[in-house]
Scaffold this active site. Structure first.
Site, PDB file in Angstrom:
ATOM      1  N   HIS A  49      -8.793   2.442   7.615  1.00 10.82           N
ATOM      2  CA  HIS A  49      -7.196   3.859   7.990  1.00 10.82           C
ATOM      3  C   HIS A  49      -7.535   5.016   7.028  1.00 10.82           C
ATOM      4  O   HIS A  49      -8.273   5.531   6.710  1.00 10.82           O
ATOM      5  CB  HIS A  49      -6.713   2.833   5.961  1.00 10.82           C
ATOM      6  CG  HIS A  49      -5.963   1.508   6.201  1.00 10.82           C
ATOM      7  ND1 HIS A  49      -4.455   1.168   6.688  1.00 10.82           N
ATOM      8  CD2 HIS A  49      -6.694  -0.104   6.932  1.00 10.82           C
ATOM      9  CE1 HIS A  49      -4.189  -0.030   7.005  1.00 10.82           C
ATOM     10  NE2 HIS A  49      -5.640  -0.458   7.269  1.00 10.82           N
ATOM     11  N   SER A  97       0.710   4.727  11.932  1.00  7.79           N
ATOM     12  CA  SER A  97       0.529   5.339  10.482  1.00  7.79           C
ATOM     13  C   SER A  97       0.985   6.612  10.540  1.00  7.79           C
ATOM     14  O   SER A  97       1.631   7.278   9.397  1.00  7.79           O
ATOM     15  CB  SER A  97      -1.514   5.439  10.157  1.00  7.79           C
ATOM     16  OG  SER A  97      -1.604   4.325   9.956  1.00  7.79           O
ATOM     17  N   GLU A 144       4.764   5.605   9.908  1.00  3.83           N
ATOM     18  CA  GLU A 144       4.819   4.505   8.611  1.00  3.83           C
ATOM     19  C   GLU A 144       5.161   5.829   7.625  1.00  3.83           C
ATOM     20  O   GLU A 144       5.534   6.018   6.396  1.00  3.83           O
ATOM     21  CB  GLU A 144       4.236   3.424   7.807  1.00  3.83           C
ATOM     22  CG  GLU A 144       4.458   2.596   8.860  1.00  3.83           C
ATOM     23  CD  GLU A 144       2.890   1.820   9.267  1.00  3.83           C
ATOM     24  OE1 GLU A 144       2.630   0.521   9.642  1.00  3.83           O
ATOM     25  OE2 GLU A 144       1.190   2.184   8.746  1.00  3.83           O
ATOM     26  N   GLN A 145       3.347   7.079   7.739  1.00  8.87           N
ATOM     27  CA  GLN A 145       4.004   8.573   6.668  1.00  8.87           C
ATOM     28  C   GLN A 145       5.221   8.615   6.758  1.00  8.87           C
ATOM     29  O   GLN A 145       5.603   9.166   5.979  1.00  8.87           O
ATOM     30  CB  GLN A 145       2.999   9.022   6.937  1.00  8.87           C
ATOM     31  CG  GLN A 145       1.420   8.115   6.399  1.00  8.87           C
ATOM     32  CD  GLN A 145       0.313   8.724   6.524  1.00  8.87           C
ATOM     33  OE1 GLN A 145       0.411   9.928   6.157  1.00  8.87           O
ATOM     34  NE2 GLN A 145      -1.167   8.536   6.149  1.00  8.87           N
ATOM     35  N   PHE A 174      -7.523   5.533  -0.401  1.00  7.12           N
ATOM     36  CA  PHE A 174      -6.314   5.042  -0.770  1.00  7.12           C
ATOM     37  C   PHE A 174      -5.196   4.060   0.129  1.00  7.12           C
ATOM     38  O   PHE A 174      -4.652   4.636   0.869  1.00  7.12           O
ATOM     39  CB  PHE A 174      -5.654   5.273  -1.666  1.00  7.12           C
ATOM     40  CG  PHE A 174      -4.220   5.129  -2.758  1.00  7.12           C
ATOM     41  CD1 PHE A 174      -4.308   4.015  -3.712  1.00  7.12           C
ATOM     42  CD2 PHE A 174      -3.188   6.077  -2.374  1.00  7.12           C
ATOM     43  CE1 PHE A 174      -3.290   4.152  -4.570  1.00  7.12           C
ATOM     44  CE2 PHE A 174      -2.158   5.071  -2.560  1.00  7.12           C
ATOM     45  CZ  PHE A 174      -1.912   4.338  -3.597  1.00  7.12           C
ATOM     46  N   ILE A 175      -4.608   2.885  -0.238  1.00  9.82           N
ATOM     47  CA  ILE A 175      -3.962   2.079   0.513  1.00  9.82           C
ATOM     48  C   ILE A 175      -2.785   1.247  -0.367  1.00  9.82           C
ATOM     49  O   ILE A 175      -3.139   0.969  -1.014  1.00  9.82           O
ATOM     50  CB  ILE A 175      -4.943   1.368   1.839  1.00  9.82           C
ATOM     51  CG1 ILE A 175      -6.482   1.959   2.363  1.00  9.82           C
ATOM     52  CG2 ILE A 175      -3.630   0.343   2.195  1.00  9.82           C
ATOM     53  CD1 ILE A 175      -6.996   0.744   2.921  1.00  9.82           C
ATOM     54  N   ALA A 230       1.084  -0.131   1.072  1.00  9.63           N
ATOM     55  CA  ALA A 230       2.236  -0.016   2.072  1.00  9.63           C
ATOM     56  C   ALA A 230       3.323   0.457   1.613  1.00  9.63           C
ATOM     57  O   ALA A 230       3.873   0.525   0.932  1.00  9.63           O
ATOM     58  CB  ALA A 230       2.767  -1.387   2.035  1.00  9.63           C
ATOM     59  N   VAL A 231       3.510   2.136   1.929  1.00 10.18           N
ATOM     60  CA  VAL A 231       4.552   3.332   1.941  1.00 10.18           C
ATOM     61  C   VAL A 231       6.425   3.090   2.307  1.00 10.18           C
ATOM     62  O   VAL A 231       6.765   3.508   1.818  1.00 10.18           O
ATOM     63  CB  VAL A 231       4.527   4.051   2.595  1.00 10.18           C
ATOM     64  CG1 VAL A 231       3.081   4.675   1.919  1.00 10.18           C
ATOM     65  CG2 VAL A 231       4.579   4.207   3.758  1.00 10.18           C
TER      66      VAL A 231
END
Length: 478
Positions: free
Chosen positions: A375, A392, A395-396, A427-428, A430-431
């Site tokens: 990630h 990704s 999502e970001q 650091f992971i 779910a945003v």
């Protein structure tokens, strides 16, 4: 399909949110009465069978008599045709209750007066097979031949081919043969649900309208069954009350009631059926329907749907292409899931997520750490260089991490570096649904955890991200 370890049974069905059947008139329940007409189609050496009948009569412990006629058994079946049928016929027609008959073709051929009465009452006469015998040991060629002969004889006796099918004592290939034949609006050889459902068999969509063995007078002829009419009435009433209440709460269902002329046709039982019919008819918003009516309604309101992707039906290359990136840069998880026992229950987002997550959880600590390290940092260098995966990146971006102020970018950089120095992985989180401020607040809080706690937390977030990705995909059953 390249993998043969597919599990064919569907343990998911409609899940927690069954569809609204939209019964006519806004009915809260569809009540469906089936009259099984088997008398004259049962095992008998007169019919070319090797032994007498031993199933479903007053003689609960009866055994087949090889090479002999069983006079007691024969006369019990004859009672169903001679007396029981007419008692039920009067009871149902005087109340205007529509009926579906499961008619054994050879039994119908031996009962012309009863068939004429069924037709005059506009009862649906569905097929109950050629003979009322056990088909579990039949091969597909022999069973297909019996099915074809049943259809032909039914058409000759009734005047039209049957549109519904129920073998009853069926084999594992019965449903496939029904779908292959192609002329049936529904098959009833299932007890799996309280709503109709579609199955895809080859190139055919076959509607299944499940039947019942519990709200069924056959339990008068089985151990631990009904001993008195009041027990039958109480069971039917409780079933109706439960389903009616669910209908009032917004999830209408179908109630099937199974009858046999030689069983509930006896006077000591018929009164219980009459009480139930009057009880059900005394409620508003009840749709009494034939099975063919339900089939036509369901086909119009809920035609078979096609999902873009059906995981359990996909070949390996397509499966890996579709789901290999669900766990970031870790296609081995999809590979292991594909090699496992996938079935219809895994064709939804939540179902497939369970299969993928199982493989992730079964993996070694080193393998799971590799997934964490696959990630990217949040708003880190890879994002700035536009080197994130498409998932990704999207999502970001949805969280606004592609539009940071200088101060926000500095804060993320500082936290990213400190976090990786402490834990050895990025650091992971779910945003989805979180703001930049909420993400930073969580980031600052979690960095205070010990490594074991944070490793578990990060793995849980990886699984959550995977689920959110799957829910964005057009998954479903075939």
């Amino acid at each position: 399909m390249e993998n043969a370890s597919r599990y064919p049974r569907d343990m998911h069905g409609y899940g927690a949110t069954p569809p609204d059947p939209c019964w006519p008139g806004g009915a809260k329940i569809a009540v469906q009465i089936v009259l099984n007409y088997e008398e004259g189609g049962e095992n008998n050496i007169l019919h070319g069978d090797h032994a007498s009948e031993a199933f479903l009569s007053e003689i609960v412990s009866a055994e087949a008599w090889p090479g002999q006629r069983h006079w007691n058994k024969e006369s019990i079946y004859e009672y169903g045709a001679r007396a029981g049928f007419w008692r039920l016929y009067r009871m149902l027609t005087t109340r205007g209750i529509p009926v579906t008959v499961y008619g054994v073709a050879t039994a119908l051929a031996r009962s012309p007066a009863q068939v004429a009465a069924m037709k005059e009452a506009d009862w649906e006469i569905a097929s109950h097979g050629l003979k009322w015998i056990e088909y579990k040991d039949f091969g597909p060629v022999e069973e297909r031949a019996h099915m074809s002969e049943a259809i032909a004889l039914h058409k000759a006796v009734v005047g039209e081919r049957p549109r519904g099918w129920y073998t009853g004592r069926c084999s594992m290939q019965t449903l496939d043969l029904v779908a292959e034949e192609g002329g049936f609006a529904y098959c009833a050889d299932s007890y799996a649900d309280e709503l109709p459902y579609w199955v895809r068999i080859g190139e055919n969509d076959q509607l299944v309208i499940p039947y019942t063995l519990d709200a069924n007078d056959m339990r008068f002829a089985t151990p631990q069954g009904f001993n008195a009419g009041d027990q039958f009435y109480a069971y039917l009433k409780d079933t109706f009350d439960c389903l009616y209440a669910e209908g009032e709460a917004g999830t209408p269902k179908m109630m099937s009631v199974g009858l046999h002329c030689r069983l509930v046709g006896r006077p000591g039982r018929a009164q219980a059926l009459a009480r139930f019919l009057d009880y059900a008819a005394g409620h508003s918003d009840v749709w009494f329907a034939r099975r063919i009516d339900i089939a036509e309604h369901w086909t119009e309101q809920h035609p078979p749907a096609r999902a873009a992707m059906v995981p359990s039906a996909m070949e390996r290359a397509a499966f890996l292409e579709a789901f290999g990136a669900i766990f970031e840069h870790s296609p081995w998880i999809a590979e292991r899931a594909f090699a496992g026992e996938l079935g219809p229950a895994h064709n939804t987002a939540d179902g497939l997520h369970a299969a993928l997550s199982q493989r992730f959880r079964e993996a070694s600590t080193e393998e799971r750490l590799g997934v964490l390290n696959a990630h990217p940092d949040l708003a880190g260098k890879l994002a700035a260089a536009k080197r994130l995966t498409a998932e990704s990146t999207a999502e970001q971006a949805r969280a606004g991490l592609d539009a940071l102020t200088d101060d926000e970018r500095a804060a993320f950089t500082r936290l990213n570096d400190a976090y990786k120095d402490k834990f050895g992985f990025p650091f992971i989180i779910a945003v989805k649904g979180l703001s930049k401020g909420q993400i930073l607040e969580t980031f600052s809080s979690r960095i205070e955890n010990d490594r074991d706690t944070e490793f578990s937390t990060a793995c849980a977030q990886v699984e959550k991200i995977a689920l959110l990705r799957l829910r964005d995909m057009p998954l479903g059953t075939d």
